[in-house]
Motif scaffolding. Structure first.
Motif, PDB file in Angstrom:
ATOM      1  N   CYS A 303       0.832  -1.207   0.000  1.00  0.00           N
ATOM      2  CA  CYS A 303       0.000   0.000   0.000  1.00  0.00           C
ATOM      3  C   CYS A 303       0.866   1.257   0.000  1.00  0.00           C
ATOM      4  O   CYS A 303       1.773   1.401   0.826  1.00  0.00           O
ATOM      5  N   THR A 304       0.562   2.160  -0.915  1.00  0.00           N
ATOM      6  CA  THR A 304       1.288   3.434  -0.974  1.00  0.00           C
ATOM      7  C   THR A 304       0.377   4.637  -0.777  1.00  0.00           C
ATOM      8  O   THR A 304       0.848   5.761  -0.645  1.00  0.00           O
ATOM      9  N   THR A 305      -0.948   4.410  -0.754  1.00  0.00           N
ATOM     10  CA  THR A 305      -1.902   5.510  -0.582  1.00  0.00           C
ATOM     11  C   THR A 305      -2.911   5.165   0.503  1.00  0.00           C
ATOM     12  O   THR A 305      -3.080   3.994   0.879  1.00  0.00           O
ATOM     13  N   ILE A 306      -3.593   6.196   0.976  1.00  0.00           N
ATOM     14  CA  ILE A 306      -4.644   6.002   1.973  1.00  0.00           C
ATOM     15  C   ILE A 306      -5.760   5.126   1.415  1.00  0.00           C
ATOM     16  O   ILE A 306      -6.284   4.242   2.106  1.00  0.00           O
ATOM     17  N   LYS A 310      -7.208   1.634   2.967  1.00  0.00           N
ATOM     18  CA  LYS A 310      -8.619   1.415   3.292  1.00  0.00           C
ATOM     19  C   LYS A 310      -9.127   0.146   2.623  1.00  0.00           C
ATOM     20  O   LYS A 310      -9.861  -0.637   3.228  1.00  0.00           O
ATOM     21  N   ALA A 311      -8.741  -0.060   1.371  1.00  0.00           N
ATOM     22  CA  ALA A 311      -9.208  -1.237   0.633  1.00  0.00           C
ATOM     23  C   ALA A 311      -8.690  -2.528   1.262  1.00  0.00           C
ATOM     24  O   ALA A 311      -9.398  -3.540   1.296  1.00  0.00           O
ATOM     25  N   VAL A 312      -7.472  -2.496   1.782  1.00  0.00           N
ATOM     26  CA  VAL A 312      -6.887  -3.687   2.415  1.00  0.00           C
ATOM     27  C   VAL A 312      -7.551  -3.984   3.752  1.00  0.00           C
ATOM     28  O   VAL A 312      -7.783  -5.151   4.099  1.00  0.00           O
ATOM     29  N   LEU A 355       4.059  -0.438   9.217  1.00  0.00           N
ATOM     30  CA  LEU A 355       4.937  -0.032   8.119  1.00  0.00           C
ATOM     31  C   LEU A 355       6.233   0.550   8.662  1.00  0.00           C
ATOM     32  O   LEU A 355       7.331   0.249   8.168  1.00  0.00           O
ATOM     33  N   PHE A 356       6.117   1.388   9.674  1.00  0.00           N
ATOM     34  CA  PHE A 356       7.299   2.019  10.273  1.00  0.00           C
ATOM     35  C   PHE A 356       8.196   0.973  10.934  1.00  0.00           C
ATOM     36  O   PHE A 356       9.412   0.958  10.721  1.00  0.00           O
ATOM     37  N   ARG A 370       7.205   6.574   4.246  1.00  0.00           N
ATOM     38  CA  ARG A 370       5.826   6.390   3.812  1.00  0.00           C
ATOM     39  C   ARG A 370       4.879   6.419   5.018  1.00  0.00           C
ATOM     40  O   ARG A 370       3.774   6.976   4.952  1.00  0.00           O
ATOM     41  N   ALA A 371       5.327   5.829   6.121  1.00  0.00           N
ATOM     42  CA  ALA A 371       4.505   5.828   7.337  1.00  0.00           C
ATOM     43  C   ALA A 371       4.221   7.261   7.793  1.00  0.00           C
ATOM     44  O   ALA A 371       3.072   7.603   8.117  1.00  0.00           O
TER      45      ALA A 371
END
Length: 431
Positions: A303-306, A310-312, A355-356, A370-371
Motif C-alpha cells: 500500500c502506498t496511498t490512503i 482502506k481497501a486492504v 509499516l514504520f 511512507r509511514a
C-alpha cells in the motif's frame, strides 16, 4: 528536587551572581557535559573552570552532599573521575574511593524557576502550562510535535517487536496480533491480543478457503462457542437457529485435529460496549478479512496511498452476523462494515506503525518515510485529549498531530515529566 537540579545544570539556568565552591573558589561552567540517564555519574565530559584551572571530567549531582555516601559512591571507582560535586545543600565532605576530596558547589535554583516548577507540579488545571501555549512560536510547536510523533511511532515499534518475538520472529503473525489487538478498540484490546496468541495460524491456513471453518476456529478459540457464554434467555433461540451448533461442532472437530484450547471467555468485556464493538462482530469481521487474504503483511507493505490502505483493511461480517450481535439475539439487518472512524483508527494504530516498524527492521527508509507521509494525510483523531489541547490553542491538523498530542499527555503530562517537555522548558524560563 534532584531532577530540577539536573535540569538547571543541563540548561545552565544558573543564578546571575558568581558561583563558588564551598572553599571559596570561583566556578565557571564552560560545558555542563552529556546527561547520563544510566548507571554512573550524572554528566559525562563536563568542562568547568575552578579558580582559573580548566577541568574536564564528570559531574555528580545530589539533593544533599551526604547522598554521595547513601548511594555508595565512596566505594565505586566509576566516580573517581568526578571533577565537581554539585548539591542543593552541602552538608558533608565527599571523598572518592581512591581517597580524593572533591570540590563542591552548592547550586541554588533561581527563585523564578523553582516557583514555575512548583506551579507545573501542583496546578490542578490541565495542562498546567496552558498559559503560555498561545505565545509559543510556530517553530517551537512544529519541532516538538514532530519529535513527539516520531517518539510515539518508536514506542509502538517496540510493542510490535515484542509481539514478533513472542511469535518466534514471525512478522506475519506479529502483524495479525497487532491488528487483532486494535480490533478491541481500547476496552477489549488485551483480550484480543490474548486471543490472537492462542490462534495456530499455520493450522488455520489449511482451511483458508473456507470462511465458515475460519470463523469456527476464531470463535472457538475466543471461548464464545460454549453454551454458558450465551445469556440464558437467548440459549434456546441460539440452539434452534442451528448456526451456533454448527460452528461448535466444527470447532470441536478442528480443536481435536490441531490440539487447540480456547481462552477464558470471561476475559471479554461487554459492559457499556456498543453492539457494533461486541467481540462476536469484531471476530467475524477478522475472519472475513483473513479469508479474503488481506490480513497479511505483504498486502500492507504494497500500500502506498490512503485509499489502498482502506481497501486492504475494509471488511464486513459473515451473513449470520448481519442480523445478530450475539448468538440467539436477533437484530435488524444493518450495515456491519467497519465504519470510516474505525478504519481511520486501524490505519493510525495498526497499519502505519507496522509499516514504520517493518521499515526499521528491514532498514528501509522508504517504508519509514511512507509511514510519516500517510499519517499526515489522515484526518486528526477527535477524542477527549485532542479536544482538551484544542481548548488550550494546540489544534491537531492531521493524524500525525493528534498522535503527537496523545504522546504528550500520556508520556509527559500524566507523568508530570515537565522537565523533559519543550513546552515545560518554555514555561520554566519565562520571567
Amino acid at each position: 528536587m534532584e531532577q530540577l537540579l539536573h535540569y538547571v545544570w543541563r540548561h545552565k539556568m544558573f543564578p546571575l551572581q558568581e558561583m563558588h565552591t564551598t572553599d571559596g573558589k570561583l566556578v565557571e561552567v564552560i560545558d555542563p557535559g552529556l546527561h547520563n540517564r544510566n548507571a554512573g555519574p550524572d554528566f559525562f565530559n563536563a568542562k568547568v573552570k575552578i579558580d582559573g584551572t580548566l577541568w574536564v571530567g564528570n559531574v555528580e549531582i545530589h539533593d544533599r552532599s551526604h547522598d554521595w555516601y547513601v548511594h555508595g559512591h565512596d566505594h565505586d571507582s566509576a566516580y573517581n573521575n568526578v571533577v565537581l560535586h554539585v548539591a542543593g545543600v552541602v552538608d558533608d565532605n565527599v571523598i572518592t574511593s581512591d581517597g580524593k576530596f572533591l570540590p563542591q558547589l552548592q547550586l541554588d535554583v533561581p527563585k523564578e524557576i523553582n516557583d514555575h516548577y512548583k506551579e507545573l507540579l501542583e496546578t490542578d488545571q490541565y495542562p498546567p502550562c496552558y498559559k503560555i501555549i498561545p505565545d509559543l512560536t510556530k517553530l517551537t510547536i512544529h519541532s516538538w510535535m514532530s519529535a513527539l510523533q516520531t517518539e510515539r511511532l518508536e514506542q509502538k515499534t517496540e510493542a510490535i517487536k515484542a509481539r514478533v518475538d513472542r511469535n518466534n520472529g514471525s512478522w506475519e503473525n506479529g502483524y495479525f496480533t497487532t491488528l487483532a489487538r486494535n480490533y478491541g478498540f481500547g476496552i477489549n484490546g488485551d483480550a484480543f491480543e490474548m486471543w490472537a496468541n492462542t490462534l495456530p495460524l499455520k493450522a488455520v491456513d489449511h482451511h483458508r478457503d473456507d470462511v465458515f471453518q475460519i470463523e469456527a476456529i476464531f470463535m472457538g478459540q475466543a471461548g464464545l462457542l460454549e453454551l454458558n457464554t450465551i445469556p440464558s434467555q437467548y440459549q434456546r433461540d441460539a440452539l434452534n437457529e442451528g448456526y451456533f451448533a454448527k460452528l461448535r461442532n466444527e470447532y470441536q472437530y478442528l480443536a481435536h485435529k490441531f490440539s487447540m484450547k480456547p481462552m477464558d471467555a470471561t476475559m471479554w468485556r461487554f459492559l457499556r460496549l456498543r453492539p457494533q464493538n461486541f467481540p462476536h462482530i469484531r471476530i467475524s469481521q477478522l475472519a472475513n478479512l483473513y479469508y479474503s487474504r488481506r490480513a497479511g503483511l505483504s498486502s500492507l507493505v504494497e500500500c502506498t496511498t490512503i485509499e489502498q490502505l482502506k481497501a486492504v483493511l475494509a471488511t464486513s461480517v459473515t451473513p449470520y452476523w448481519e442480523t445478530h450481535y450475539t448468538f440467539g439475539s436477533t437484530s435488524c439487518r444493518n450495515d456491519k462494515n467497519l465504519s470510516p472512524a474505525s478504519l481511520n483508527l486501524l490505519m493510525i494504530n495498526t497499519a502505519i506503525p507496522m509499516l514504520f516498524a517493518y521499515g526499521k527492521h528491514k532498514s528501509d527508509e522508504a517504508l519509514c518515510d511512507r509511514a510519516f507521509d500517510l499519517l499526515e494525510q489522515l484526518k486528526a483523531e477527535n477524542n477527549h485529549i485532542t479536544r482538551l489541547w484544542q481548548q488550550c490553542g494546540l489544534i491537531a491538523q492531521n493524524a500525525g498531530d493528534s498522535q503527537a498530542l496523545i504522546q504528550l499527555k500520556k508520556e509527559y503530562c500524566d507523568k508530570k515529566d515537565c522537565l523533559r517537555c519543550r513546552i515545560g522548558f518554555e514555561y520554566l524560563k519565562r520571567p
